[in-house]
Design an enzyme around this catalytic site. Structure first.
Site, PDB file in Angstrom:
ATOM      1  N   GLN A 112      42.743  42.338  39.670  1.00 16.13           N
ATOM      2  CA  GLN A 112      41.322  41.965  39.709  1.00 16.13           C
ATOM      3  C   GLN A 112      40.672  42.631  40.914  1.00 16.13           C
ATOM      4  OE1 GLN A 112      40.475  37.737  39.888  1.00 16.13           O
ATOM      5  NE2 GLN A 112      38.259  38.059  39.752  1.00 16.13           N
ATOM      6  N   SER A 113      39.614  43.395  40.651  1.00 13.39           N
ATOM      7  CA  SER A 113      38.962  44.132  41.743  1.00 13.39           C
ATOM      8  C   SER A 113      37.562  43.616  42.046  1.00 13.39           C
ATOM      9  CB  SER A 113      38.909  45.626  41.414  1.00 13.39           C
ATOM     10  OG  SER A 113      38.132  45.859  40.264  1.00 13.39           O
ATOM     11  N   ASN A 129      41.467  39.695  34.046  1.00  9.72           N
ATOM     12  CA  ASN A 129      42.404  39.875  35.155  1.00  9.72           C
ATOM     13  C   ASN A 129      42.117  38.830  36.226  1.00  9.72           C
ATOM     14  OD1 ASN A 129      43.616  42.202  34.020  1.00  9.72           O
ATOM     15  ND2 ASN A 129      41.943  43.487  34.776  1.00  9.72           N
ATOM     16  N   HIS A 175      35.259  37.871  34.794  1.00  7.22           N
ATOM     17  CA  HIS A 175      34.686  38.714  33.739  1.00  7.22           C
ATOM     18  C   HIS A 175      35.719  38.943  32.658  1.00  7.22           C
ATOM     19  CE1 HIS A 175      36.312  41.120  37.053  1.00  7.22           C
ATOM     20  NE2 HIS A 175      36.756  41.970  36.134  1.00  7.22           N
ATOM     21  N   LEU A 176      35.251  38.890  31.425  1.00  3.26           N
ATOM     22  CA  LEU A 176      36.077  39.291  30.292  1.00  3.26           C
ATOM     23  C   LEU A 176      35.876  40.773  30.082  1.00  3.26           C
ATOM     24  CD1 LEU A 176      35.478  36.682  27.418  1.00  3.26           C
ATOM     25  CD2 LEU A 176      37.462  36.876  28.914  1.00  3.26           C
TER      26      LEU A 176
HETATM   27  P1  AMP Z   1      38.789  44.070  37.331  1.00  2.00           P
HETATM   28  O1  AMP Z   1      39.550  45.215  37.937  1.00  2.00           O
HETATM   29  O2  AMP Z   1      39.488  43.353  36.223  1.00  2.00           O
HETATM   30  O3  AMP Z   1      38.261  43.136  38.403  1.00  2.00           O
HETATM   31  O4  AMP Z   1      37.525  44.734  36.635  1.00  2.00           O
HETATM   32  C1  AMP Z   1      36.383  45.126  37.330  1.00  2.00           C
HETATM   33  C2  AMP Z   1      35.666  46.124  36.480  1.00  2.00           C
HETATM   34  O5  AMP Z   1      34.339  46.215  36.925  1.00  2.00           O
HETATM   35  C3  AMP Z   1      36.258  47.540  36.535  1.00  2.00           C
HETATM   36  O6  AMP Z   1      36.650  47.935  35.219  1.00  2.00           O
HETATM   37  C4  AMP Z   1      35.118  48.377  37.083  1.00  2.00           C
HETATM   38  O7  AMP Z   1      35.043  49.646  36.494  1.00  2.00           O
HETATM   39  C5  AMP Z   1      33.896  47.531  36.733  1.00  2.00           C
HETATM   40  N1  AMP Z   1      32.727  47.698  37.580  1.00  2.00           N
HETATM   41  C6  AMP Z   1      32.683  47.657  38.935  1.00  2.00           C
HETATM   42  N2  AMP Z   1      31.417  47.817  39.354  1.00  2.00           N
HETATM   43  C7  AMP Z   1      30.643  47.950  38.246  1.00  2.00           C
HETATM   44  C8  AMP Z   1      29.259  48.149  38.016  1.00  2.00           C
HETATM   45  N3  AMP Z   1      28.380  48.238  39.031  1.00  2.00           N
HETATM   46  N4  AMP Z   1      28.808  48.243  36.742  1.00  2.00           N
HETATM   47  C9  AMP Z   1      29.692  48.147  35.707  1.00  2.00           C
HETATM   48  N5  AMP Z   1      31.009  47.958  35.863  1.00  2.00           N
HETATM   49  C10 AMP Z   1      31.483  47.873  37.109  1.00  2.00           C
END
Ligand code: AMP
Length: 116
Positions: free
Chosen positions: A96-97, A89, A102-103
């Site tokens: 993207q959060s 994302n 990241h994949l």
């Molecule tokens: P995105 O929304 O594509 O940016 O994906 C970010 C992902 O990171 C989400 O699926 C979250 O659940 C995951 N995430 C956030 N913090 C952590 C963490 N500390 N350990 C593992 N996954 C995380």
């Protein structure tokens, strides 16, 4: 350079715990905290790259390494035969959060297309 306020840089540094499945010089793979499928693994570059928008020529090798790591994760998690999804994302519209590229490797259930 590691970013103190970046959660994924902090995982790389060992400041935040994660269930790490695979590591090499350039990448780290760990389970997503909030899985969206029976298998949901994130593969990240150890070096901070905010998103696809920030990838440069010097990232060619590491970007390739991300896919080699994703392939290995899929094999180990028994996803290779039946299929899986690899997603990166990028930006607000994509949801993207975490601003460290990241994949997502998602599998273990039937996926739908187009994605939401
Ligand atoms: P995105 O929304 O594509 O940016 O994906 C970010 C992902 O990171 C989400 O699926 C979250 O659940 C995951 N995430 C956030 N913090 C952590 C963490 N500390 N350990 C593992 N996954 C995380």
């Amino acid at each position: 350079m590691a970013h103190r306020d970046c959660v994924f840089c902090r995982i790389v540094d060992g400041d935040i715990q994660a269930e790490v499945l695979r590591e090499d010089d350039d990448t780290l793979a760990f389970r997503d905290l909030d899985p969206k499928a029976p298998v949901h693994v994130l593969v990240i570059p150890k070096r901070h790259i905010a998103s696809v928008n920030d990838v440069t020529e010097s990232d060619r090798t590491v970007m390739g390494s991300l896919f080699l790591a994703a392939r290995d994760v899929a094999r180990r998690e028994q996803l290779a035969e039946r299929g899986y999804r690899v997603v990166m994302n990028t930006g607000a519209d994509a949801g993207q959060s975490v601003d460290h590229a990241h994949l997502h490797v998602l599998g273990g259930r039937q996926m739908t297309w187009p994605p939401g």
